[in-house]
Design a protein around this motif. Structure first.
Motif, PDB file in Angstrom:
ATOM      1  N   LYS A  31       0.608  -1.310  -0.145  1.00  0.00           N
ATOM      2  CA  LYS A  31       0.050  -0.267  -0.039  1.00  0.00           C
ATOM      3  C   LYS A  31       0.962   1.375   0.037  1.00  0.00           C
ATOM      4  N   GLN A  47      -9.162   6.290  -2.623  1.00  0.00           N
ATOM      5  CA  GLN A  47      -8.388   6.172  -1.396  1.00  0.00           C
ATOM      6  C   GLN A  47      -9.197   5.282  -0.332  1.00  0.00           C
ATOM      7  N   GLN A  48     -10.569   5.733  -0.133  1.00  0.00           N
ATOM      8  CA  GLN A  48     -11.551   5.067   0.535  1.00  0.00           C
ATOM      9  C   GLN A  48     -11.882   3.157   0.281  1.00  0.00           C
ATOM     10  N   ASP A  51      -8.359   1.622   1.215  1.00  0.00           N
ATOM     11  CA  ASP A  51      -8.384   1.382   2.505  1.00  0.00           C
ATOM     12  C   ASP A  51      -9.320   0.039   3.092  1.00  0.00           C
ATOM     13  N   ASN A  52     -10.556   0.275   2.605  1.00  0.00           N
ATOM     14  CA  ASN A  52     -11.521  -0.874   2.939  1.00  0.00           C
ATOM     15  C   ASN A  52     -11.008  -2.149   2.509  1.00  0.00           C
ATOM     16  N   HIS A  54      -7.958  -3.298   1.813  1.00  0.00           N
ATOM     17  CA  HIS A  54      -6.547  -3.487   2.570  1.00  0.00           C
ATOM     18  C   HIS A  54      -7.025  -3.871   3.817  1.00  0.00           C
TER      19      HIS A  54
END
Length: 442
Positions: A31, A47-48, A51-52, A54
């Motif tokens: 990441k 990006q959200q 992140d989710n 990940h």
């Protein structure tokens, strides 16, 4: 591609098992590195969503996982990079070592149309008279329907659009089959020809070869009606650059000697390589010095900042001199093509193939015909490998971002000047036929 295998990875390493902590560290490294290396990361990703995904992948990690088990979970982050040049490679080392030890991978090159898989070429088996024609549909492989294969592959594949991700899955199809399903050596196919459905068994002893005279990626011939046809299946010429240059020069020499005034350049399925290879062809189409892009930037890392860091510091983004160092000068006047030209593109024209198409279109050197590209008109490029610190899995990321010659920043595929339908199941090349008709019109 074998040069991309990490120096510490051998056959025994691929069987190693890793702790949950080691795998989590690899995931975090992936990441961080992709964000630091990609030349236009904020423009490409949500990006959200990253992140989710990940967090979800991390929740699936367990002690004792192999590289393959980890890849089957972590690889699902690939589509979220929204870039055909950004992805965890599907177990390059494992498949390479399997082939060296005598295992046979899936032997056919495929294409996608309408959510179905078709043979991209005709093939013949040496041991008997069995021939599979171009356009033969692959209904299932080892009992898995092609539609299910594609749906699963799309959750791992890479590319800016959904359509491109389907096509990119076929580009590395043998690697995906081995990485995700352990399919190798024996393949039970259910296929559909124009006449019937039938089963076909592929064994490790089979020797298949292309039967449509298209074993070479790049070639030239003169079609009926005195139309020159230059097939450029790849710009990844690398060590064969001298042979490539000879092909281009002899092709345009023949065109000039025979006074041919109609030309088709076919870059359908050309997934790129070196932009210089495309520029070499363009030099025969232009009478003035032109450029392939309006702007190009490079994100520097410790891998790309040059000897002793002469380009700058890692993390910096520099602008390349596209108007001078990257310009295209016309070829010798007596070899320049002055007639009508058509360039054929499709959803699988990508990377340097897209740069070639946009350069031709933006400078009005030829008519673009075919289908819209799967990738965007503004392209990343200059692939640089890096490796996850524990599993040593190969990851590819671009370092450059290229804005098309027109200067447009629109995030959209390359649109042909003339759109045609693609029919994978047809023996007849309708786009090529349409281009020939167009060139004969006065």
């Amino acid at each position: 591609m074998e040069s991309w295998i990490h120096k510490d990875v051998n056959s025994s390493f691929t069987e190693n098992k890793f702790s949950k902590q080691e795998l989590a560290a690899d995931l975090a490294y992936l990441k961080k590195q992709m964000a630091e290396r990609h030349p236009a990361y904020p423009e490409f990703i949500d990006q959200q969503a990253i992140d989710n995904k990940h967090a979800f992948i991390e929740s699936q990690l367990k002690d004792g996982m192999t590289r393959q088990e980890f890849f089957r979970i972590a690889g699902k982050i690939n589509p979220l990079f929204n870039d055909g040049h950004s992805f965890i490679f599907p177990l390059l080392a494992e498949t390479s070592f399997d082939k060296k030890s005598g295992h046979k991978m899936f032997p056919f090159r495929l294409t996608v149309n309408g959510g179905r898989l078709y043979l991209e070429h005709s093939y013949a088996r040496k041991s008997d008279p069995i021939r599979l024609d171009k356009g033969t549909e692959i209904i299932s492989i080892n009992g898995v329907f092609s539609s299910d294969l594609l749906n699963e592959l799309q959750s791992y594949s890479h590319g800016e659009t959904e359509e491109l991700r389907k096509h990119m899955a076929t580009l590395l199809f043998p690697y995906w089959l081995n990485a995700l399903w352990d399919f190798k050596d024996h393949f039970h196919l259910r296929i559909k020809t124009q006449q019937q459905q039938m089963s076909l068994e592929l064994t490790p002893l089979d020797q298949w070869e292309m039967a449509d005279g298209q074993a070479q990626d790049n070639w030239f011939r003169v079609l009926p009606q005195n139309i020159a046809y230059l097939r450029l299946g790849t710009f990844d010429v690398g060590a064969e650059s001298a042979d490539y240059s000879e092909l281009i020069q002899t092709s345009f020499t023949e065109i000039a000697d025979k006074r041919i005034d109609k030309l088709i350049i076919d870059v359908r399925g050309n997934t790129g390589g070196q932009t210089d290879a495309g520029a070499e062809v363009i030099s025969y189409l232009t009478n003035t010095t032109i450029h392939q892009s309006a702007k190009a930037t490079e994100k520097l890392t410790q891998d790309t900042n040059g000897l002793f860091g002469y380009k700058g510091k890692p993390g910096e983004t520099i602008e390349l001199d596209v108007l001078n160092a990257e310009s295209i000068k016309p070829a010798d006047k007596h070899l320049r093509f002055g007639g009508k030209a058509v360039v054929l593109i499709n959803e699988m024209t990508y990377s340097a193939g897209i740069v070639f198409a946009t350069t031709v279109q933006d400078h009005q050197l030829a008519t673009l015909m075919g289908q819209a590209t799967g990738g965007h008109a503004n392209q990343t490029g200059n692939l640089v490998p890096f490796y996850l610190p524990n599993t040593k899995l190969l990851v590819l990321a671009p370092s450059r971002y290229i804005i098309r010659a027109s200067g447009s920043h629109k995030k959209q595929p390359v649109q042909p000047d003339i759109m045609t339908d693609y029919q994978a199941a047809s023996e007849q090349d309708h786009t090529l036929l349409a281009a020939s008709v167009l060139l004969q019109q006065k």
